[in-house]
Design an enzyme around this catalytic site. Structure first.
Site, short mmCIF file in Angstrom:
data_model
loop_
_atom_site.label_atom_id
_atom_site.label_comp_id
_atom_site.label_asym_id
_atom_site.label_seq_id
_atom_site.Cartn_x
_atom_site.Cartn_y
_atom_site.Cartn_z
CD GLU A 46 33.98 21.93 3.85
OE1 GLU A 46 34.64 23.18 4.05
OE2 GLU A 46 33.65 21.81 2.64
CE LYS A 116 38.31 24.85 2.99
NZ LYS A 116 36.95 24.99 2.76
CB CYS A 156 36.12 21.76 0.68
SG CYS A 156 34.90 22.34 -0.55
#
Length: 273
Positions: A46, A116, A156
């Site tokens: 990331e 995301k 994440c």
């Protein structure tokens, strides 16, 4: 499409500094070395182009039409045509908004991208962070169709949300890939456990790729990247602060074996009333 069950996966863990060009060169070298070692899927961390710091996101953000990171990934994909490159994430600027975006390439072409969905927010005495102060939420899951099977993408903090993983399972994904940069406070307790939970709940492979920890930086990631089996076993892992490539061959037929042995997915609609 005929399914190929064996896959060689490379997770590329490296430290990210403040110099974008140096970060890009490092990412390119990791892709080159992974390709030379026979990887069929390459995963980057990331935010591999700059510090994971909300105060820096606007400085490192790139528009796709003028993105050295996007162009590097595309060129690498042209050089290694048969390899899927899951390009970690970059901070993508579109009009007046910033997204944390994963681009996936093969044969020099952008296959798809994932923004995301769940933005990281935490409020601890030792550590406070709110991505939503700067970033915009994505609006859809993304599935990459490959000759190995369907692959889902999370980033994440998305790992904490079982509904996203279930969506990918319900849409016949063989694995979920999570580029990440978990922090050093919750990472030791939650990062591995959450990956094992998602693998066990859905009986598929989980792949994570983190930045290596840069101690005394503005955001110290926990490091640690993993490949987790559908049985929850750790197939491979990196060290916290080590720059390294881990390449493992997995066989997706194992998913069928696990689901036969423990057929929880046939029973998961039963509710206690």
């Amino acid at each position: 499409m005929d399914i190929t069950p064996e896959i060689s996966i490379a997770i590329c863990q490296f430290r990210v500094g403040t110099n974008k060009n140096e970060n890009l060169d490092k990412a390119k070298n990791f892709i080159n070395n992974s390709a030379k070692q026979g990887a069929q899927i390459i995963v980057l961390p990331e935010c591999f182009i700059g510090p994971y710091d909300i105060n820096e996101f606007s400085n490192i953000a790139e528009t796709i039409n003028d993105s050295s990171s996007y162009n590097m990934l595309k060129k690498a994909s042209e050089d290694y045509k048969d390899i899927y490159i899951f390009g970690g994430t970059i901070i993508e600027k579109e009009n007046d908004k910033l997204d944390n975006t994963c681009f996936v390439f093969k044969n020099g072409e952008l296959l798809d991208f994932y923004r995301k969905l769940n933005l990281y927010k935490i409020d601890m005495e030792e550590h406070s962070f709110s991505e939503g102060d700067v970033l915009t939420c994505g609006d859809k899951p993304t599935i990459i169709k490959t000759e190995f099977g369907n692959i889902g993408i999370g980033i994440c903090y998305d790992l904490r949300f079982p509904e996203l993983a279930k969506y990918y399972r319900d849409n016949n994904c063989i694995m979920i890939i999570y580029p990440g940069s978990f922090n050093r406070y919750t990472g030791p307790k939650h990062w591995l456990v959450l990956q094992q939970a998602r693998s066990l709940d859905n009986q598929l492979f989980i792949v994570s790729c983190s930045t290596a920890c840069s101690f005394n930086s503005s955001f110290e990631s926990y490091g640690k990247s993993y490949i987790i089996s559908p049985w929850g076993d750790v197939i491979c892992e990196t060290e916290i602060d080590k720059e390294e490539i881990k390449i493992e061959k997995i066989n997706t037929n194992y998913i069928t074996d696990v689901r036969k042995k423990l057929p929880i997915l046939l029973d998961n609609q039963k509710l206690v009333t």
